[in-house]
Design a protein around this motif. Structure first.
Motif, mmCIF file in Angstrom:
data_model
loop_
_atom_site.group_PDB
_atom_site.id
_atom_site.type_symbol
_atom_site.label_atom_id
_atom_site.label_comp_id
_atom_site.label_asym_id
_atom_site.label_seq_id
_atom_site.Cartn_x
_atom_site.Cartn_y
_atom_site.Cartn_z
ATOM 1 N N TYR A 173 0.814 -1.218 0.000
ATOM 2 C CA TYR A 173 0.000 0.000 0.000
ATOM 3 C C TYR A 173 0.848 1.269 0.000
ATOM 4 N N GLN A 220 3.737 1.344 -2.061
ATOM 5 C CA GLN A 220 4.481 1.291 -3.321
ATOM 6 C C GLN A 220 3.504 1.131 -4.480
ATOM 7 N N SER A 221 3.957 1.462 -5.664
ATOM 8 C CA SER A 221 3.145 1.289 -6.871
ATOM 9 C C SER A 221 3.535 -0.007 -7.568
ATOM 10 N N ARG A 269 10.988 -0.948 -5.359
ATOM 11 C CA ARG A 269 11.219 -0.137 -4.163
ATOM 12 C C ARG A 269 12.708 0.167 -4.065
ATOM 13 N N TYR A 312 6.760 -5.242 -7.987
ATOM 14 C CA TYR A 312 6.848 -3.932 -7.355
ATOM 15 C C TYR A 312 8.298 -3.485 -7.405
#
Length: 123
Positions: A74, A76-77, A99, A97
């Motif tokens: 929630y 990260q995209s 990061r 994802y």
């Protein structure tokens, strides 16, 4: 353009040689193939080298998360343009994802890291 990760062993050898020499003078990092200049950030010690008009981090840093760790999905995209990062299509219950420059394969069921794919830049 050459991959800056190939120059990593040269940077590690240079860093070990400087550390083992017993001198307090800071040595300039070795230039990887294709780089025009390199700088070391004072606070973090990360080495950045200039390739064309872009500065790219060339030293390895361990990923923040390990396999099995809960991923903050929630915060990260999710990666949608997989071709941009050279990733295979999603054909199972996972998502990709990114990061801090590291791409993770994360379970869609429980949000845990399945695999660490490493550092990749967009093409």
């Amino acid at each position: 353009m050459t991959c800056p990760a190939r120059a990593l062993p040269l940077l590690l050898v240079a860093a070990l040689a400087a550390a083992g020499s017993g001198t307090s003078a800071r040595a300039e990092p070795a230039l990887p193939e294709g780089a025009s200049a390199c700088k070391v950030m004072q606070g973090s010690g990360v080495t950045f080298c200039k390739f064309g008009n872009r500065w790219i981090a060339t030293t390895a840093r361990a990923p923040d998360l390990a396999v099995g760790d809960p991923f903050p999905i929630y915060e990260q995209s999710m990666l949608m343009d997989l071709d941009r990062y050279g990733l295979p299509p999603v054909d199972g219950p996972w998502r990709y994802y990114r990061r801090d420059g590291v791409i993770y394969k994360v379970s869609a069921r429980d949000g845990r890291v399945i695999e660490i794919l490493g550092r990749r830049t967009s093409r």
